[in-house]
Scaffold this motif. Structure first.
Motif, mmCIF file in Angstrom:
data_model
loop_
_atom_site.group_PDB
_atom_site.id
_atom_site.type_symbol
_atom_site.label_atom_id
_atom_site.label_comp_id
_atom_site.label_asym_id
_atom_site.label_seq_id
_atom_site.Cartn_x
_atom_site.Cartn_y
_atom_site.Cartn_z
ATOM 1 N N SER A 126 49.531 50.513 34.774
ATOM 2 C CA SER A 126 49.401 49.055 34.747
ATOM 3 C C SER A 126 50.340 48.412 35.766
ATOM 4 O O SER A 126 49.961 47.474 36.472
ATOM 5 N N LEU A 127 51.555 48.925 35.848
ATOM 6 C CA LEU A 127 52.505 48.411 36.833
ATOM 7 C C LEU A 127 52.021 48.673 38.256
ATOM 8 O O LEU A 127 52.208 47.841 39.148
ATOM 9 N N ASN A 128 51.364 49.793 38.464
ATOM 10 C CA ASN A 128 50.846 50.089 39.807
ATOM 11 C C ASN A 128 49.713 49.140 40.189
ATOM 12 O O ASN A 128 49.595 48.748 41.360
ATOM 13 N N ARG A 129 48.905 48.764 39.230
ATOM 14 C CA ARG A 129 47.870 47.765 39.527
ATOM 15 C C ARG A 129 48.507 46.427 39.869
ATOM 16 O O ARG A 129 48.045 45.715 40.772
ATOM 17 N N TRP A 130 49.562 46.079 39.142
ATOM 18 C CA TRP A 130 50.296 44.837 39.431
ATOM 19 C C TRP A 130 50.926 44.895 40.819
ATOM 20 O O TRP A 130 50.863 43.924 41.578
ATOM 21 N N LEU A 131 51.528 46.033 41.178
ATOM 22 C CA LEU A 131 52.131 46.196 42.495
ATOM 23 C C LEU A 131 51.088 46.046 43.604
ATOM 24 O O LEU A 131 51.344 45.409 44.629
ATOM 25 N N GLU A 132 49.925 46.635 43.394
ATOM 26 C CA GLU A 132 48.871 46.542 44.400
ATOM 27 C C GLU A 132 48.423 45.097 44.589
ATOM 28 O O GLU A 132 48.173 44.648 45.716
ATOM 29 N N ASP A 133 48.367 44.366 43.493
ATOM 30 C CA ASP A 133 47.914 42.982 43.565
ATOM 31 C C ASP A 133 48.967 42.062 44.169
ATOM 32 O O ASP A 133 48.647 41.144 44.932
ATOM 33 N N GLU A 134 50.235 42.313 43.843
ATOM 34 C CA GLU A 134 51.297 41.402 44.247
ATOM 35 C C GLU A 134 52.022 41.806 45.524
ATOM 36 O O GLU A 134 52.561 40.936 46.215
ATOM 37 N N CYS A 135 52.052 43.098 45.837
ATOM 38 C CA CYS A 135 52.917 43.570 46.921
ATOM 39 C C CYS A 135 52.186 44.213 48.088
ATOM 40 O O CYS A 135 52.801 44.541 49.099
ATOM 41 N N PHE A 136 50.877 44.436 47.959
ATOM 42 C CA PHE A 136 50.105 44.982 49.073
ATOM 43 C C PHE A 136 49.580 43.835 49.923
ATOM 44 O O PHE A 136 49.314 42.748 49.410
ATOM 45 N N PRO A 137 49.400 44.052 51.233
ATOM 46 C CA PRO A 137 48.706 43.048 52.041
ATOM 47 C C PRO A 137 47.302 42.837 51.487
ATOM 48 O O PRO A 137 46.637 43.796 51.080
ATOM 49 N N GLN A 138 46.849 41.587 51.453
ATOM 50 C CA GLN A 138 45.548 41.272 50.870
ATOM 51 C C GLN A 138 44.601 40.705 51.911
ATOM 52 O O GLN A 138 44.999 39.913 52.770
ATOM 53 N N GLU A 139 43.340 41.109 51.829
ATOM 54 C CA GLU A 139 42.303 40.565 52.694
ATOM 55 C C GLU A 139 41.620 39.380 52.008
ATOM 56 O O GLU A 139 41.756 39.171 50.809
#
Length: 295
Positions: free
Chosen positions: A238-251
């Motif tokens: 769950s934390l990894n999904r949050w990290l992907e949403d909040e901390c990855f560059p987004q298109e």
């Protein structure tokens, strides 16, 4: 080892990032299978750490010589949030103090005597300043934080940047000139400097991982039952999904109505310079032999 990996990726940062990301994702899947298997014997509490926690005068017999990168304030704040979430599920785990957080750029000597470590540090004396200030002229960027786990600890890992620009993600670009010099190039160059000065790098294991340990097990009871382990892994996922949403560059930023979102990035050597660290440094301790300038 680093040179072989870089050659296999044709020194292309896009390929390098993809390979590093694939490796860490594969490791999580393997560890999940291991931790939930019927023959799993339980987590492995760190006995050296337990000895230290029970006796502040305890001296860890394992001496090391490493190059450390210290996280930026933004990365430290992220780790603090992650640790807070992990403690809600397992209040008995040991979390790395924020002031002790570090990423090992290169493990030069490990589990050695004080005399052996001092001997290697002496050989490296002429190049210490070059090593800790290398990032001043060789900028390298890490992105896309993700939690990795096993039966001993939890770490926050990153991957080398691959041309993500300030307008959003661009992983599919072949022209990632901004990030041609990656974190793995830094590790390779650091190893070469050691070799040129008569010190052969003797790391515990060969890995391309870019990670910081954020928590360690010091007791078995919180994860003794399969259900508890399932909840633990579910929390990390769950934390990894949050990290992907909040901390990855987004298109497609405007379509999402979120405005600019370039993700978290960590320039190695920013805010705090590299360190040559020695002695009993497993849990953030030890002594700095040389500290570089930051930018």
């Amino acid at each position: 080892m680093f040179e072989d990996f870089l050659k296999s990726a044709n020194n292309n940062p896009v390929i390098i990032q993809h390979l590093c990301d694939s490796q860490r994702s594969k490791r999580n899947e393997e560890q999940k299978h291991h931790l939930l298997s019927d023959d799993f014997k339980g987590v492995r509490p760190d006995q050296y750490l337990i000895n230290y926690l029970n006796d502040p005068k305890y001296v860890d017999p394992r001496n090391n010589l490493c190059i450390w990168a210290r996280p930026t304030e933004a990365v430290m704040r992220l780790v603090a949030e992650i640790q807070k979430e992990l403690l809600t599920l397992a209040p008995g785990i040991w979390t790395t103090p924020l002031e002790s957080l570090h990423m090992t750029v290169l493990e030069i000597v490990h589990t050695a005597t004080t005399e052996e470590v001092n001997s290697c540090a002496k050989k490296l004396q002429p190049c210490l300043k070059e090593m800790v200030n290398y990032t001043l002229d060789h900028r390298t960027r890490l992105v896309k934080p993700k939690l990795n786990f096993d039966d001993a600890a939890v770490a926050l890992s990153f991957v080398p940047a691959a041309g993500e620009d300030r307008d959003g993600a661009s992983e599919d670009r072949d022209d990632a000139s901004e990030d041609r010099y990656t974190y793995l190039h830094l590790r390779s160059d650091s190893s070469d400097i050691c070799s040129r000065n008569g010190v052969e790098v003797a790391a515990r294991y060969e890995t391309t991982s870019s990670h910081m340990t954020v928590a360690r097990f010091v007791r078995k009871d919180e994860h003794g039952e399969r259900e508890a382990m399932e909840l633990w892994i579910s929390k990390i996922e769950s934390l990894n999904r949050w990290l992907e949403d909040e901390c990855f560059p987004q298109e497609n930023l405007q379509e999402k109505g979120r405005g600019e979102h370039v993700g978290l990035e960590w320039y190695i050597g920013a805010e705090r310079g590299l360190e040559i660290r020695t002695r009993d440094l497993w849990y953030g301790g030890g002594v700095s032999v040389e500290v570089g300038e930051h930018f």
